[in-house]
Motif scaffolding. Structure first.
Motif, PDB file in Angstrom:
ATOM      1  N   ASN A 151      70.159  62.573  39.853  1.00  0.00           N
ATOM      2  CA  ASN A 151      70.872  61.978  40.984  1.00  0.00           C
ATOM      3  C   ASN A 151      71.864  62.974  41.579  1.00  0.00           C
ATOM      4  O   ASN A 151      72.113  62.965  42.789  1.00  0.00           O
ATOM      5  N   MET A 189      71.921  64.461  45.459  1.00  0.00           N
ATOM      6  CA  MET A 189      73.071  64.507  46.352  1.00  0.00           C
ATOM      7  C   MET A 189      73.043  65.743  47.248  1.00  0.00           C
ATOM      8  O   MET A 189      73.542  65.714  48.375  1.00  0.00           O
ATOM      9  N   GLY A 229      68.712  62.280  48.818  1.00  0.00           N
ATOM     10  CA  GLY A 229      70.012  61.661  48.574  1.00  0.00           C
ATOM     11  C   GLY A 229      70.744  61.112  49.768  1.00  0.00           C
ATOM     12  O   GLY A 229      71.990  61.173  49.819  1.00  0.00           O
ATOM     13  N   TYR A 286      73.890  58.820  49.343  1.00  0.00           N
ATOM     14  CA  TYR A 286      75.199  59.349  48.957  1.00  0.00           C
ATOM     15  C   TYR A 286      76.007  59.816  50.163  1.00  0.00           C
ATOM     16  O   TYR A 286      77.197  60.125  50.024  1.00  0.00           O
ATOM     17  N   LEU A 302      77.733  58.446  52.514  1.00  0.00           N
ATOM     18  CA  LEU A 302      78.254  57.116  52.839  1.00  0.00           C
ATOM     19  C   LEU A 302      78.748  57.012  54.274  1.00  0.00           C
ATOM     20  O   LEU A 302      78.733  55.927  54.861  1.00  0.00           O
ATOM     21  N   GLU A 349      78.666  64.145  57.416  1.00  0.00           N
ATOM     22  CA  GLU A 349      77.761  63.672  56.366  1.00  0.00           C
ATOM     23  C   GLU A 349      76.383  63.426  56.979  1.00  0.00           C
ATOM     24  O   GLU A 349      76.295  62.870  58.077  1.00  0.00           O
ATOM     25  N   PRO A 350      75.294  63.814  56.293  1.00  0.00           N
ATOM     26  CA  PRO A 350      75.268  64.554  55.033  1.00  0.00           C
ATOM     27  C   PRO A 350      75.622  66.022  55.253  1.00  0.00           C
ATOM     28  O   PRO A 350      75.350  66.583  56.315  1.00  0.00           O
ATOM     29  N   GLY A 377      77.991  66.750  49.289  1.00  0.00           N
ATOM     30  CA  GLY A 377      76.940  66.438  48.335  1.00  0.00           C
ATOM     31  C   GLY A 377      76.735  67.477  47.257  1.00  0.00           C
ATOM     32  O   GLY A 377      76.386  67.138  46.126  1.00  0.00           O
ATOM     33  N   PRO A 406      80.382  66.900  44.012  1.00  0.00           N
ATOM     34  CA  PRO A 406      79.635  65.727  43.537  1.00  0.00           C
ATOM     35  C   PRO A 406      80.513  64.707  42.820  1.00  0.00           C
ATOM     36  O   PRO A 406      80.157  63.541  42.726  1.00  0.00           O
ATOM     37  N   TYR A 442      83.236  62.019  46.768  1.00  0.00           N
ATOM     38  CA  TYR A 442      82.668  62.188  48.101  1.00  0.00           C
ATOM     39  C   TYR A 442      82.895  60.952  48.967  1.00  0.00           C
ATOM     40  O   TYR A 442      82.182  60.731  49.949  1.00  0.00           O
ATOM     41  N   TYR A 443      83.917  60.152  48.649  1.00  0.00           N
ATOM     42  CA  TYR A 443      84.142  58.867  49.328  1.00  0.00           C
ATOM     43  C   TYR A 443      85.293  59.013  50.319  1.00  0.00           C
ATOM     44  O   TYR A 443      86.472  58.877  49.968  1.00  0.00           O
TER      45      TYR A 443
END
Length: 506
Positions: A98, A102, A108, A111, A113, A306-307, A312, A316, A319-320
């Motif tokens: 996973n 990312m 990914g 991810y 968001l 993003e992305p 990513g 990692p 990333y919020y």
């Protein structure tokens, strides 16, 4: 297998943005280091392009390395076998698949968001979880076989899955990266864009106690990008862009290019319309100018596209962006605001009500999207970021920096506060606004840091990522010498015949 010269057998991963520079660098490596160079491409079109430059045997081999892209198309997979193999590889490489996903826009997208409306690829939509695991199994197995069979001694370029394997095999990795200061580049040593030598040099650099540095101009790529976006959202340019996208897609389809099977055309067309709408919103009355914040203490938080690999791949662990903004808003002292600015290139990619969620915080304001980031840094009391240019510029200027990213090159500085748990935020902000940061020392440290970065980097002159052949022999020499310096390798006076023969004998 340890070699005295890591440039003996090179795996060069093609990068379309610097393809001509890569070719020139490969020629110099072959001539002066007598390197065997194995080139790895992603598409049939890339292979066709590079073969035109291989008449003199520049590359020992040219291989399509896009194994994952084909593997994820396979059906009737044995679930137990796929998962067992994936678990084995995860243990070997030290991270989950996973985390690899990312750093991959196709595997990914969940991810990203804050990039919900980034154009979707067919691969991202049609690939199941089991197919993704199988794809990474095949991709890692491919690189393992290449390393072993070709006895690779160094990788130049490539993504996350290559980086994790180079650590397993003890093989050095280098990637040419823009440092976001003027047009200077350096060779990073991992996917986190780490340059340990800069930290070591920092300790040995001595400057006057009143030394200070500021970055007063955006680096060329950003200034050019802002101009392109400003022009592209004019109604005439939007219509022209839509027409060009449509014609380009038809051309790719008729020529049988793999690009035509990549991203959905509808998503690409809609992005241009959303971008215009978003840019207009972030330049209207509700978007403040920097002058509107005169006399108001504020923390600057620049939004990331993003992305993007900066989130990513480089960060990692965190990333919020909405989470960071909300947490900062919660812990800011009374009278202080959080100033948020969008990245021009990110406009149109955000999920619905993304900006509305941000401005619902009473102490958060939006800045005009075309305000210059380095000017905002200069006026801000502090900068908060995950990764990115503003944190670098603030660190250089001696501004307090709060960073949620664990791998920034400037994280070791005393005026940079790394968030490893959100409970630290209140303490960091209190320290900044209670004048507990030694700003005089911070300015000197920022100047020392910039000198260290300049010492491990080199200027690529007029080269940019639009005019790909805009470089001279002198710039190629700088990139080549920088690569040698990163290894402490010297020019060779004779071919490595003896060393190569000893390798064959092994």
């Amino acid at each position: 297998m340890t070699q005295s010269n890591p440039l003996l057998i090179i795996a060069l991963v093609a990068n379309s943005q610097i393809r001509y520079l890569q070719i020139a660098l490969a020629r110099r490596l072959k001539e002066r280091q007598h390197s065997q160079i194995h080139l790895y491409c992603k598409t049939a079109q890339e292979i066709e392009f590079y073969r035109e430059f291989n008449e003199e045997g520049l590359f020992s081999s040219i291989t399509n390395a896009a194994v994952l892209n084909q593997a994820v198309l396979e059906r009737n997979l044995n679930r137990a076998e796929v998962i067992t193999k994936a678990r084995s590889y995860e243990k070997k490489i030290g991270c989950t698949y996973n985390v690899l996903a990312m750093a991959n826009r196709h595997m990914g997208p969940g991810y990203a968001l804050g990039g919900y409306y980034h154009p979707r690829s067919r691969q991202s939509v049609n690939t199941s979880y089991l197919q993704m695991l199988h794809g990474f199994n095949c991709q890692l197995e491919f690189w393992e076989n290449e390393i072993s069979s070709k006895r690779i001694t160094c990788f130049i370029g490539g993504g996350k899955e290559i980086c994790v394997l180079t650590r397993v095999f003890g093989i050095p990795y280098r990637h040419l990266t823009l440092i976001r200061y003027k047009n200077r580049h350096y060779w990073v040593e991992n996917e986190f864009r780490d340059v340990p030598k800069a930290r070591m040099l920092f300790a040995s650099i001595e400057l006057d106690s009143d030394a200070s540095a500021e970055i007063r101009d955006p680096y060329p790529f950003v200034s050019g990008q802002n101009k392109r976006v400003r022009d592209s959202v004019k109604i005439g340019r939007v219509i022209l862009g839509l027409s060009q996208d449509l014609l380009k897609h038809i051309y790719w389809f008729l020529r049988g290019y793999e690009k035509a099977k990549g991203y959905y055309l509808r998503d690409r067309l809609l992005l241009r319309i959303r971008q215009r709408r978003a840019i207009r919103r972030m330049t209207e009355d509700k978007a403040l100018s920097l002058a509107d914040l005169e006399g108001v203490p504020f923390v600057f938080f620049p939004l990331h596209t993003e992305p993007e690999l900066s989130l990513g791949q480089v960060s990692p662990e965190y990333y919020y962006q909405l989470g960071a903004i909300s947490a900062l808003s919660r812990d800011l002292p009374a009278g202080v605001v959080l100033a948020v600015k969008e990245a021009t290139i990110a406009a149109g990619r955000r999920p619905g009500n993304f900006y509305d969620q941000i401005i619902r915080h009473k102490n958060v304001v939006f800045l005009n999207v075309f305000e210059q980031g380095h000017e905002i840094v200069r006026k801000a009391t502090a900068v908060a970021t995950i990764v990115g240019t503003a944190g670098f510029e603030a660190a250089v200027a001696g501004k307090p920096v709060i960073t949620f990213g664990q791998h920034n090159s400037y994280n070791f500085l005393d005026h940079v506060m790394v968030v490893t748990a959100e409970g630290q935020l209140r303490k960091y902000l209190d320290g900044i606004f209670n004048n507990e940061i030694d700003l005089d020392k911070a300015k000197v440290d920022g100047s020392r840091f910039l000198e260290a970065i300049k010492a491990v980097s080199f200027d690529l002159g007029a080269f940019d990522y639009k005019n790909l052949q805009n470089f001279s022999d002198e710039e190629v020499a700088r990139a080549y010498n920088g690569l040698l310096e990163s290894f402490k390798v010297v020019e060779l006076n004779q071919p490595l015949i003896d060393t190569q023969q000893s390798l064959i004998a092994e």
